[in-house]
Write a protein that holds these residues in place. Structure first.
Motif, mmCIF file in Angstrom:
data_model
loop_
_atom_site.group_PDB
_atom_site.id
_atom_site.type_symbol
_atom_site.label_atom_id
_atom_site.label_comp_id
_atom_site.label_asym_id
_atom_site.label_seq_id
_atom_site.Cartn_x
_atom_site.Cartn_y
_atom_site.Cartn_z
ATOM 1 N N ARG A 246 -23.146 6.604 2.485
ATOM 2 C CA ARG A 246 -23.286 8.048 2.744
ATOM 3 C C ARG A 246 -24.097 8.726 1.631
ATOM 4 N NH1 ARG A 246 -18.939 11.129 5.413
ATOM 5 N NH2 ARG A 246 -20.069 12.970 6.016
ATOM 6 N N GLU A 247 -23.806 8.366 0.375
ATOM 7 C CA GLU A 247 -24.556 8.932 -0.755
ATOM 8 C C GLU A 247 -26.019 8.478 -0.718
ATOM 9 O OE1 GLU A 247 -24.505 9.046 -5.631
ATOM 10 O OE2 GLU A 247 -22.734 8.311 -4.568
ATOM 11 N N GLU B 82 -27.767 7.713 1.941
ATOM 12 C CA GLU B 82 -28.439 8.470 3.001
ATOM 13 C C GLU B 82 -28.804 9.871 2.535
ATOM 14 O OE1 GLU B 82 -25.525 7.982 6.087
ATOM 15 O OE2 GLU B 82 -26.422 6.103 6.776
ATOM 16 N N GLN B 83 -27.938 10.503 1.748
ATOM 17 C CA GLN B 83 -28.232 11.829 1.197
ATOM 18 C C GLN B 83 -29.398 11.759 0.223
ATOM 19 O OE1 GLN B 83 -24.377 12.802 -0.385
ATOM 20 N NE2 GLN B 83 -23.701 13.776 1.520
ATOM 21 N N LEU B 84 -29.445 10.735 -0.615
ATOM 22 C CA LEU B 84 -30.552 10.588 -1.563
ATOM 23 C C LEU B 84 -31.879 10.392 -0.837
ATOM 24 C CD1 LEU B 84 -28.988 8.315 -4.320
ATOM 25 C CD2 LEU B 84 -29.444 10.769 -4.434
ATOM 26 N N ARG B 85 -31.856 9.686 0.278
ATOM 27 C CA ARG B 85 -33.082 9.466 1.051
ATOM 28 C C ARG B 85 -33.646 10.772 1.602
ATOM 29 N NH1 ARG B 85 -34.508 4.718 3.508
ATOM 30 N NH2 ARG B 85 -34.597 5.743 5.529
ATOM 31 N N GLU B 86 -32.811 11.775 1.733
ATOM 32 C CA GLU B 86 -33.256 13.069 2.263
ATOM 33 C C GLU B 86 -33.890 13.969 1.195
ATOM 34 O OE1 GLU B 86 -33.240 13.838 5.502
ATOM 35 O OE2 GLU B 86 -32.434 11.825 5.874
ATOM 36 N N LEU B 87 -33.767 13.596 -0.078
ATOM 37 C CA LEU B 87 -34.330 14.406 -1.151
ATOM 38 C C LEU B 87 -35.856 14.425 -1.065
ATOM 39 C CD1 LEU B 87 -32.196 13.134 -4.174
ATOM 40 C CD2 LEU B 87 -31.916 15.296 -2.931
ATOM 41 N N ARG C 38 -36.403 12.576 -5.785
ATOM 42 C CA ARG C 38 -36.196 11.119 -5.713
ATOM 43 C C ARG C 38 -36.694 10.430 -6.984
ATOM 44 N NH1 ARG C 38 -38.705 11.057 -0.502
ATOM 45 N NH2 ARG C 38 -39.931 9.243 -1.129
#
Length: 125
Positions: free
Chosen positions: A9-10, A12-17, A22
């Motif tokens: 989950r974390e 996936e959130q980082l991939r959205e930055l 990033r």
């Protein structure tokens, strides 16, 4: 999940930055955990090319984000942990011989940044 990895989950959130965030997160993670991640198998690591046909070594701050980007593409490939000091001492000289640069935290074939080896070395120190 390894002890220096993060939950899906974390990741996936980082991939959205955005790209800047990033890059910052990648160098924070390397500083905090003393390692970075590449993708490959026992005999080879993944390299890519950019539009200018430069050889690039993609790196990620955590195994989970590397897996989300690459898993399922080629059997037997996995995230490979590289200690930062080993990367500086052994990998950078080899990348220089190979005339390669570093692709930081790619997501869906979009690099957060492409750094020369000198830029990467400077940021890491």
């Amino acid at each position: 999940m390894t002890s220096d990895d993060i939950p899906r989950r974390e990741a996936e959130q980082l991939r959205e930055l955005d790209e800047t965030a990033r890059v910052a997160r990648t160098f924070e993670a390397i500083a905090d955990r003393g390692a970075l991640w590449v993708w490959g198998d026992e005999g080879d690591v993944l390299f890519t090319e950019d539009a200018r046909r430069r050889n690039l070594l993609p790196i990620w701050p955590y195994a989970t984000v590397a897996r989300l980007e690459n898993e399922g593409e080629v059997d037997g490939e996995h995230a490979i942990r590289i200690p930062a000091d080993v990367f500086l001492r052994e990998w950078l000289p080899q990348l220089e011989e190979d005339d390669a640069d570093i692709a930081v935290f790619p997501v869906e074939e979009r690099n957060a940044a492409v750094l020369t080896l000198a830029e990467f070395r400077s940021r890491l120190r």
